[in-house]
Design a protein around this motif. Sequence first.
Motif, PDB file in Angstrom:
ATOM      1  N   VAL A 283      -1.297 -11.958   0.366  1.00  0.00           N
ATOM      2  CA  VAL A 283      -1.066 -10.523   0.602  1.00  0.00           C
ATOM      3  C   VAL A 283       0.371 -10.176   0.246  1.00  0.00           C
ATOM      4  O   VAL A 283       0.650  -9.190  -0.461  1.00  0.00           O
ATOM      5  N   ALA A 284       1.310 -11.023   0.709  1.00  0.00           N
ATOM      6  CA  ALA A 284       2.723 -10.741   0.461  1.00  0.00           C
ATOM      7  C   ALA A 284       3.008 -10.761  -1.035  1.00  0.00           C
ATOM      8  O   ALA A 284       3.697  -9.882  -1.557  1.00  0.00           O
ATOM      9  N   GLY A 285       2.458 -11.741  -1.743  1.00  0.00           N
ATOM     10  CA  GLY A 285       2.722 -11.850  -3.179  1.00  0.00           C
ATOM     11  C   GLY A 285       2.262 -10.614  -3.932  1.00  0.00           C
ATOM     12  O   GLY A 285       3.032 -10.003  -4.685  1.00  0.00           O
ATOM     13  N   ILE A 286       1.016 -10.222  -3.711  1.00  0.00           N
ATOM     14  CA  ILE A 286       0.486  -9.061  -4.420  1.00  0.00           C
ATOM     15  C   ILE A 286       1.253  -7.803  -4.049  1.00  0.00           C
ATOM     16  O   ILE A 286       1.619  -6.989  -4.901  1.00  0.00           O
ATOM     17  N   SER A 287       1.546  -7.660  -2.750  1.00  0.00           N
ATOM     18  CA  SER A 287       2.261  -6.462  -2.321  1.00  0.00           C
ATOM     19  C   SER A 287       3.638  -6.391  -2.942  1.00  0.00           C
ATOM     20  O   SER A 287       4.081  -5.320  -3.364  1.00  0.00           O
ATOM     21  N   LEU A 288       4.325  -7.533  -3.011  1.00  0.00           N
ATOM     22  CA  LEU A 288       5.669  -7.516  -3.588  1.00  0.00           C
ATOM     23  C   LEU A 288       5.611  -7.173  -5.069  1.00  0.00           C
ATOM     24  O   LEU A 288       6.454  -6.423  -5.562  1.00  0.00           O
ATOM     25  N   VAL A 289       4.608  -7.707  -5.787  1.00  0.00           N
ATOM     26  CA  VAL A 289       4.482  -7.375  -7.211  1.00  0.00           C
ATOM     27  C   VAL A 289       4.344  -5.866  -7.387  1.00  0.00           C
ATOM     28  O   VAL A 289       5.039  -5.244  -8.195  1.00  0.00           O
ATOM     29  N   PHE A 290       3.460  -5.251  -6.595  1.00  0.00           N
ATOM     30  CA  PHE A 290       3.251  -3.810  -6.738  1.00  0.00           C
ATOM     31  C   PHE A 290       4.480  -3.019  -6.278  1.00  0.00           C
ATOM     32  O   PHE A 290       4.801  -1.974  -6.842  1.00  0.00           O
ATOM     33  N   THR A 291       5.146  -3.516  -5.224  1.00  0.00           N
ATOM     34  CA  THR A 291       6.334  -2.808  -4.745  1.00  0.00           C
ATOM     35  C   THR A 291       7.423  -2.813  -5.810  1.00  0.00           C
ATOM     36  O   THR A 291       8.040  -1.785  -6.097  1.00  0.00           O
ATOM     37  N   ILE A 292       7.644  -3.984  -6.423  1.00  0.00           N
ATOM     38  CA  ILE A 292       8.693  -4.077  -7.444  1.00  0.00           C
ATOM     39  C   ILE A 292       8.316  -3.217  -8.655  1.00  0.00           C
ATOM     40  O   ILE A 292       9.147  -2.479  -9.193  1.00  0.00           O
TER      41      ILE A 292
ATOM     42  N   TRP B 295      -7.003  -4.874  -4.239  1.00  0.00           N
ATOM     43  CA  TRP B 295      -6.818  -6.268  -3.811  1.00  0.00           C
ATOM     44  C   TRP B 295      -5.884  -6.390  -2.627  1.00  0.00           C
ATOM     45  O   TRP B 295      -6.007  -7.339  -1.848  1.00  0.00           O
ATOM     46  N   ILE B 296      -4.963  -5.461  -2.480  1.00  0.00           N
ATOM     47  CA  ILE B 296      -4.132  -5.500  -1.272  1.00  0.00           C
ATOM     48  C   ILE B 296      -5.050  -5.368  -0.060  1.00  0.00           C
ATOM     49  O   ILE B 296      -4.965  -6.140   0.897  1.00  0.00           O
ATOM     50  N   LEU B 297      -5.969  -4.406  -0.125  1.00  0.00           N
ATOM     51  CA  LEU B 297      -6.876  -4.185   1.003  1.00  0.00           C
ATOM     52  C   LEU B 297      -7.808  -5.375   1.194  1.00  0.00           C
ATOM     53  O   LEU B 297      -7.985  -5.867   2.310  1.00  0.00           O
ATOM     54  N   MET B 298      -8.414  -5.855   0.103  1.00  0.00           N
ATOM     55  CA  MET B 298      -9.397  -6.937   0.228  1.00  0.00           C
ATOM     56  C   MET B 298      -8.765  -8.197   0.799  1.00  0.00           C
ATOM     57  O   MET B 298      -9.316  -8.841   1.691  1.00  0.00           O
ATOM     58  N   LEU B 299      -7.596  -8.571   0.263  1.00  0.00           N
ATOM     59  CA  LEU B 299      -6.961  -9.800   0.745  1.00  0.00           C
ATOM     60  C   LEU B 299      -6.446  -9.620   2.171  1.00  0.00           C
ATOM     61  O   LEU B 299      -6.463 -10.568   2.960  1.00  0.00           O
TER      62      LEU B 299
ATOM     63  N   ARG C 217      -4.614  17.522  -6.235  1.00  0.00           N
ATOM     64  CA  ARG C 217      -3.806  16.314  -6.053  1.00  0.00           C
ATOM     65  C   ARG C 217      -4.390  15.354  -5.025  1.00  0.00           C
ATOM     66  O   ARG C 217      -4.197  14.151  -5.136  1.00  0.00           O
ATOM     67  N   GLU C 218      -5.125  15.867  -4.028  1.00  0.00           N
ATOM     68  CA  GLU C 218      -5.714  14.951  -3.045  1.00  0.00           C
ATOM     69  C   GLU C 218      -6.684  13.994  -3.733  1.00  0.00           C
ATOM     70  O   GLU C 218      -6.670  12.794  -3.492  1.00  0.00           O
ATOM     71  N   VAL C 219      -7.528  14.563  -4.596  1.00  0.00           N
ATOM     72  CA  VAL C 219      -8.509  13.738  -5.298  1.00  0.00           C
ATOM     73  C   VAL C 219      -7.796  12.749  -6.210  1.00  0.00           C
ATOM     74  O   VAL C 219      -8.114  11.566  -6.260  1.00  0.00           O
ATOM     75  N   MET C 220      -6.785  13.254  -6.927  1.00  0.00           N
ATOM     76  CA  MET C 220      -6.094  12.414  -7.902  1.00  0.00           C
ATOM     77  C   MET C 220      -5.438  11.217  -7.230  1.00  0.00           C
ATOM     78  O   MET C 220      -5.514  10.098  -7.732  1.00  0.00           O
ATOM     79  N   LEU C 221      -4.810  11.448  -6.078  1.00  0.00           N
ATOM     80  CA  LEU C 221      -4.161  10.337  -5.383  1.00  0.00           C
ATOM     81  C   LEU C 221      -5.188   9.280  -4.996  1.00  0.00           C
ATOM     82  O   LEU C 221      -4.977   8.087  -5.216  1.00  0.00           O
ATOM     83  N   THR C 222      -6.322   9.713  -4.458  1.00  0.00           N
ATOM     84  CA  THR C 222      -7.354   8.765  -4.054  1.00  0.00           C
ATOM     85  C   THR C 222      -7.868   7.975  -5.238  1.00  0.00           C
ATOM     86  O   THR C 222      -8.040   6.755  -5.165  1.00  0.00           O
ATOM     87  N   VAL C 223      -8.106   8.678  -6.344  1.00  0.00           N
ATOM     88  CA  VAL C 223      -8.663   8.018  -7.532  1.00  0.00           C
ATOM     89  C   VAL C 223      -7.682   6.985  -8.099  1.00  0.00           C
ATOM     90  O   VAL C 223      -8.088   5.936  -8.583  1.00  0.00           O
ATOM     91  N   LEU C 224      -6.392   7.282  -8.015  1.00  0.00           N
ATOM     92  CA  LEU C 224      -5.403   6.310  -8.497  1.00  0.00           C
ATOM     93  C   LEU C 224      -5.207   5.178  -7.502  1.00  0.00           C
ATOM     94  O   LEU C 224      -5.097   4.005  -7.869  1.00  0.00           O
ATOM     95  N   GLN C 225      -5.143   5.528  -6.221  1.00  0.00           N
ATOM     96  CA  GLN C 225      -4.745   4.561  -5.210  1.00  0.00           C
ATOM     97  C   GLN C 225      -5.786   3.460  -4.994  1.00  0.00           C
ATOM     98  O   GLN C 225      -5.438   2.289  -4.970  1.00  0.00           O
ATOM     99  N   PHE C 226      -7.062   3.838  -4.873  1.00  0.00           N
ATOM    100  CA  PHE C 226      -8.034   2.835  -4.436  1.00  0.00           C
ATOM    101  C   PHE C 226      -8.314   1.725  -5.443  1.00  0.00           C
ATOM    102  O   PHE C 226      -8.302   0.561  -5.067  1.00  0.00           O
ATOM    103  N   PRO C 227      -8.530   2.027  -6.730  1.00  0.00           N
ATOM    104  CA  PRO C 227      -8.762   0.889  -7.631  1.00  0.00           C
ATOM    105  C   PRO C 227      -7.558  -0.038  -7.737  1.00  0.00           C
ATOM    106  O   PRO C 227      -7.703  -1.244  -7.860  1.00  0.00           O
ATOM    107  N   ILE C 228      -6.355   0.535  -7.649  1.00  0.00           N
ATOM    108  CA  ILE C 228      -5.173  -0.299  -7.867  1.00  0.00           C
ATOM    109  C   ILE C 228      -4.767  -1.024  -6.589  1.00  0.00           C
ATOM    110  O   ILE C 228      -4.341  -2.173  -6.632  1.00  0.00           O
ATOM    111  N   ALA C 229      -4.953  -0.364  -5.436  1.00  0.00           N
ATOM    112  CA  ALA C 229      -4.615  -1.037  -4.179  1.00  0.00           C
ATOM    113  C   ALA C 229      -5.778  -1.895  -3.676  1.00  0.00           C
ATOM    114  O   ALA C 229      -5.696  -2.468  -2.589  1.00  0.00           O
TER     115      ALA C 229
ATOM    116  N   TYR D 196       0.823  -1.201   0.000  1.00  0.00           N
ATOM    117  CA  TYR D 196       0.000   0.000   0.000  1.00  0.00           C
ATOM    118  C   TYR D 196       0.863   1.260   0.000  1.00  0.00           C
ATOM    119  O   TYR D 196       0.595   2.224  -0.721  1.00  0.00           O
ATOM    120  N   ALA D 197       1.949   1.226   0.806  1.00  0.00           N
ATOM    121  CA  ALA D 197       2.834   2.394   0.881  1.00  0.00           C
ATOM    122  C   ALA D 197       3.616   2.559  -0.415  1.00  0.00           C
ATOM    123  O   ALA D 197       3.864   3.688  -0.853  1.00  0.00           O
TER     124      ALA D 197
END
Lengths: 56, 232, 225
Positions: free
Chosen positions: C204-213, C176-180, C162-174, C145-146
């Motif tokens: 959770v670890a797998g998805i997070s690592l993919v996004f982190t990398i 599954w991290i949140l759901m799992l 920018r506040e709105v933009m960050l939220t709009v980008l962050q939530f759809p993409i993050a 997530y970070a």
Amino acid sequence: MVNKYLFLAYAFTWLIFILYVWNLSRRQARLRKELEDLKRKISEPFSASTSRESKP
Amino acid sequence: MKKKFPISVHLALTLAALFVALYMIFLYAPEEMTMGEVQRIFYIHVPAAWTALLGFIIIFVSSIVYLWKRSQFADELASSTAEVGFIFCTSVLVTGPLWAKPAWGIWWTWDARLTLTFLLWLLYVAYLMLRNYLINPARAANLCAVVGVIGFVDVIIDYMAIRWWRTQHPQPVIGGGPNSGLDPRMLATLLVSWVAFVFLFFLLLRVRLGLAQMRRELGDIRHILAFRASED
Amino acid sequence: MVSLKIVWNIFSKDLRIEWRNRETLASMCVFGLLIVFLFNFAFEGAREETLRLLPSVLWVAIAFAGVLGFNRSFASERDNACLEGMTLAPVDPSLIFLGKMLANLVFLGVAEVVMVFAAALWYNISFLPALGQLVLIAFFGTLGYAALGTIFGAIAANTRMREVMLTVLQFPIAFWILMLSIDSTSGALRGNPSGNWLGGVARVAGISLVFTIASFLLFEYVLEE
């Protein structure tokens, strides 16, 4: 009698695409107009236009 | 490409394909046993969904090409595809509930495919919003390409995660999909309809690309004019 | 060694700035606590019900508190024209990313500890029986997530609203991290009814690592002019 859900689904889909095509054509018309304006500006004698601006 | 395949021919082919598809949908395909004529929504819903997905694949590929080759065309292709893909995805979300209500009795359920489509739609929205809200145009292409790539990674993860999620819960029955139980005439109709959608997709994409290129040329001309004005 | 030092410099710089004004951390903690508190009243009910809802409440609180922090992370850099400095610095942008991400991870981690403590107190639930597992889930969930928040924060810093933009980008993409994370947190709190506790953590670890990398690799293009 056509099912109302069937009718609505097709009607909305057509509507969405028609609205998008309309939107595209409006944007195109606007750009074309801008382009014409610019072309006219360029074709005007270049030095004349600047000298007119510099000597009010 | 333009000379080999002029846009007028493209338009004619698209209209012809749409007419053939409409004929097959309403007159050729047999009526589904349980759902009746409402099932004919299937022939626009599913092809639109496939096309929306195809759109995001194009965004991904052109984003990669942009980051790698810095080709302005790739950037314009990505931004144009996002807009057209968004239109297709919207029509999926509109036709979906209109089919679900008579077929399942509810407008919406968070089953796998619906969730996927909705996430895809949100990704399109995010991408387009980013395009519109960027301040510095010099950075726009880079930033959008980054979001295009991460967005596609997200689409792939969606496909895996949807299988892991709520595995212990009962899954709602998914209607549609080209499974083996489909009548060959239905399958043919579906495929023809998809071909028509793809033609329409690329036609709109070409028009939208033309707009993007025109806008770039306008910007160039302005640039030259400003340069000339600054010279004297 | 040099690169580790660069990461450390950026990381410690963010921590030092935060230590001086404590604005980000304070707003994240207060905001998270408010969400936990509000849901406590909204969901007054049986214990079984609370156990079912608590993971969602906590992760929603974490998600919103996180967005608050990520926004500030690059907004401060932009307002002081440090973003230009970073772009011009003869430093691998990926190292900047790592430093900023670690700082965001620490901030969100601190906020999480506060929220979880409050939730344990107010909802009357002990997190101790599954503590190890919960720490793992929280660590990997927060990492992914970070990472996304850091790269999207940098992107959103270049936009209007920018506040709105960050939220709009962050939530759809993050998403599954949140759901799992919610899924495996609720499994852990209920004593792993499915019996396989490692599976949830691994997902959770797998998805997070993919996004982190992915964020790590792509960050250089965000800073590039």
